[in-house]
Design a protein around this motif. Sequence first.
Motif, PDB file in Angstrom:
ATOM      1  N   LYS A 137       0.825  -1.214   0.000  1.00  0.00           N
ATOM      2  CA  LYS A 137       0.000   0.000   0.000  1.00  0.00           C
ATOM      3  C   LYS A 137       0.857   1.262   0.000  1.00  0.00           C
ATOM      4  O   LYS A 137       0.518   2.252  -0.640  1.00  0.00           O
ATOM      5  N   GLN A 138       2.000   1.240   0.705  1.00  0.00           N
ATOM      6  CA  GLN A 138       2.918   2.376   0.640  1.00  0.00           C
ATOM      7  C   GLN A 138       3.440   2.553  -0.784  1.00  0.00           C
ATOM      8  O   GLN A 138       3.604   3.667  -1.279  1.00  0.00           O
ATOM      9  N   ARG A 139       3.704   1.431  -1.432  1.00  0.00           N
ATOM     10  CA  ARG A 139       4.185   1.455  -2.815  1.00  0.00           C
ATOM     11  C   ARG A 139       3.149   2.148  -3.708  1.00  0.00           C
ATOM     12  O   ARG A 139       3.491   3.013  -4.517  1.00  0.00           O
ATOM     13  N   ALA A 140       1.884   1.753  -3.556  1.00  0.00           N
ATOM     14  CA  ALA A 140       0.816   2.356  -4.365  1.00  0.00           C
ATOM     15  C   ALA A 140       0.716   3.858  -4.096  1.00  0.00           C
ATOM     16  O   ALA A 140       0.613   4.670  -5.030  1.00  0.00           O
ATOM     17  N   VAL A 141       0.764   4.242  -2.829  1.00  0.00           N
ATOM     18  CA  VAL A 141       0.661   5.658  -2.472  1.00  0.00           C
ATOM     19  C   VAL A 141       1.811   6.447  -3.087  1.00  0.00           C
ATOM     20  O   VAL A 141       1.611   7.510  -3.689  1.00  0.00           O
ATOM     21  N   LEU A 142       3.035   5.946  -2.949  1.00  0.00           N
ATOM     22  CA  LEU A 142       4.190   6.664  -3.470  1.00  0.00           C
ATOM     23  C   LEU A 142       4.101   6.825  -4.992  1.00  0.00           C
ATOM     24  O   LEU A 142       4.351   7.908  -5.523  1.00  0.00           O
ATOM     25  N   ILE A 143       3.723   5.770  -5.694  1.00  0.00           N
ATOM     26  CA  ILE A 143       3.640   5.842  -7.156  1.00  0.00           C
ATOM     27  C   ILE A 143       2.555   6.829  -7.575  1.00  0.00           C
ATOM     28  O   ILE A 143       2.763   7.689  -8.443  1.00  0.00           O
ATOM     29  N   LEU A 144       1.392   6.727  -6.953  1.00  0.00           N
ATOM     30  CA  LEU A 144       0.273   7.602  -7.326  1.00  0.00           C
ATOM     31  C   LEU A 144       0.577   9.071  -7.008  1.00  0.00           C
ATOM     32  O   LEU A 144       0.275   9.963  -7.811  1.00  0.00           O
ATOM     33  N   ARG A 145       1.190   9.316  -5.866  1.00  0.00           N
ATOM     34  CA  ARG A 145       1.449  10.706  -5.451  1.00  0.00           C
ATOM     35  C   ARG A 145       2.694  11.283  -6.135  1.00  0.00           C
ATOM     36  O   ARG A 145       2.646  12.371  -6.704  1.00  0.00           O
ATOM     37  N   GLU A 146       3.809  10.555  -6.098  1.00  0.00           N
ATOM     38  CA  GLU A 146       5.088  11.120  -6.542  1.00  0.00           C
ATOM     39  C   GLU A 146       5.323  10.963  -8.041  1.00  0.00           C
ATOM     40  O   GLU A 146       5.909  11.838  -8.664  1.00  0.00           O
ATOM     41  N   VAL A 147       4.909   9.832  -8.591  1.00  0.00           N
ATOM     42  CA  VAL A 147       5.167   9.573 -10.013  1.00  0.00           C
ATOM     43  C   VAL A 147       4.025  10.102 -10.879  1.00  0.00           C
ATOM     44  O   VAL A 147       4.249  10.772 -11.883  1.00  0.00           O
ATOM     45  N   LEU A 148       2.792   9.791 -10.489  1.00  0.00           N
ATOM     46  CA  LEU A 148       1.641  10.150 -11.312  1.00  0.00           C
ATOM     47  C   LEU A 148       0.981  11.467 -10.892  1.00  0.00           C
ATOM     48  O   LEU A 148       0.051  11.934 -11.552  1.00  0.00           O
ATOM     49  N   ALA A 149       1.486  12.059  -9.801  1.00  0.00           N
ATOM     50  CA  ALA A 149       1.044  13.392  -9.354  1.00  0.00           C
ATOM     51  C   ALA A 149      -0.445  13.469  -9.027  1.00  0.00           C
ATOM     52  O   ALA A 149      -1.113  14.471  -9.298  1.00  0.00           O
ATOM     53  N   TRP A 150      -0.992  12.402  -8.432  1.00  0.00           N
ATOM     54  CA  TRP A 150      -2.370  12.452  -7.957  1.00  0.00           C
ATOM     55  C   TRP A 150      -2.416  13.270  -6.660  1.00  0.00           C
ATOM     56  O   TRP A 150      -1.454  13.302  -5.889  1.00  0.00           O
ATOM     57  N   LYS A 151      -3.565  13.867  -6.400  1.00  0.00           N
ATOM     58  CA  LYS A 151      -3.771  14.566  -5.134  1.00  0.00           C
ATOM     59  C   LYS A 151      -3.988  13.548  -4.020  1.00  0.00           C
ATOM     60  O   LYS A 151      -4.475  12.436  -4.262  1.00  0.00           O
ATOM     61  N   ALA A 152      -3.656  13.943  -2.793  1.00  0.00           N
ATOM     62  CA  ALA A 152      -3.839  13.043  -1.648  1.00  0.00           C
ATOM     63  C   ALA A 152      -5.297  12.624  -1.524  1.00  0.00           C
ATOM     64  O   ALA A 152      -5.607  11.468  -1.207  1.00  0.00           O
ATOM     65  N   SER A 153      -6.213  13.547  -1.809  1.00  0.00           N
ATOM     66  CA  SER A 153      -7.641  13.220  -1.698  1.00  0.00           C
ATOM     67  C   SER A 153      -8.046  12.179  -2.743  1.00  0.00           C
ATOM     68  O   SER A 153      -8.879  11.300  -2.474  1.00  0.00           O
ATOM     69  N   GLU A 154      -7.446  12.250  -3.935  1.00  0.00           N
ATOM     70  CA  GLU A 154      -7.754  11.277  -4.988  1.00  0.00           C
ATOM     71  C   GLU A 154      -7.229   9.891  -4.615  1.00  0.00           C
ATOM     72  O   GLU A 154      -7.904   8.878  -4.843  1.00  0.00           O
ATOM     73  N   VAL A 155      -6.034   9.851  -4.033  1.00  0.00           N
ATOM     74  CA  VAL A 155      -5.457   8.564  -3.616  1.00  0.00           C
ATOM     75  C   VAL A 155      -6.271   7.979  -2.464  1.00  0.00           C
ATOM     76  O   VAL A 155      -6.528   6.768  -2.414  1.00  0.00           O
TER      77      VAL A 155
END
Length: 337
Positions: free
Chosen positions: A146-164
Amino acid sequence: MSNGTATTDIDLQLEKHRVELTGYCYRMLGSSFEAEDAVQDTMVRAWRNYEKFEGRSSLRSWLYRIATNVCLDMLTAGNRRARPMDLSESTPLAQAALSPRPDHTWLEPMPDTRVLPTVEDPADAAVAKESVRLAFMAALQQLPPKQRAVLILREVLAWKASEVAELLDTSVASVNSALQRARATLADRDAQSPEGSVSDPLDDEQQKLLERYVAAFEGYDMTALTALLHEDAIMTMPPFDLWLRGPGDITGFMTTLGSACENSHLLPVQVNGLPGFAQYKPDEEKGGHTAWAVQVLELSDGRITGFHCFLDTQRWFPLFDLPLHLEPKPDQVEQSV
């Protein structure tokens, strides 16, 4: 609209997202083939449930939610893919032995075209390439899923925290906490093993370095190759767990256990956001050259710092749309007659 037209339209809508979803699943799983399986599973689930998709989120967000669940299910076995240097100390040349480990042990290479969608912004393209490089991929595999998913979505794909948070059915605070922990793990790892730097596109110096490398490797000129290798350069050869450090051991291996690679032919490939080559070694039986390895090169400060050879040619060469055999050139045929 007829059912056939509707089906075609749905397929087209889903296919638009295949490359970026493959990149996401690849970062999550560390495996080229598992990533493609995960995306295919995602597409099948989306197609079957398309009528239930009510447009409360974008189609892209919905597909990422499905893909995330598929990947998390696949990661419940707890297997973390790695590079040879993540599992053991380097081996002195005098003790070198080729001991294979199962396929699921290893971080796998991936052609850029399968995971990097075309983007107009050069800065975005550079970030995307950095996020599939072997060192970063290996670091991702050390994170809980789950940390992996959060990091990829936030840092690589630039999703907002609310979207993740919405995608993972959790709170923004939980997402931010997971991101902090993931960043800390990666920072510790970067301090232990800083990776090289490759410009995008390659600058003139890096292009010349690669040209010199091809000339040295194809000519099997160990003096020339030594001059191109960083003093701490690393060579790996999955599925074997052996890895070597330093020009002396690397070139020593190439002239002893690896001597069959003399007179090889290299074709350039784009792999993991890095320069690479498909290596074909001489085919003593058929003539010409036979597939031997996909090489991935890491560069820094005008030298080669990483030299990674993936040897399972029956899997890798078709993935890169490469033939398993190169016919001899006409002049080679004439010389042999």
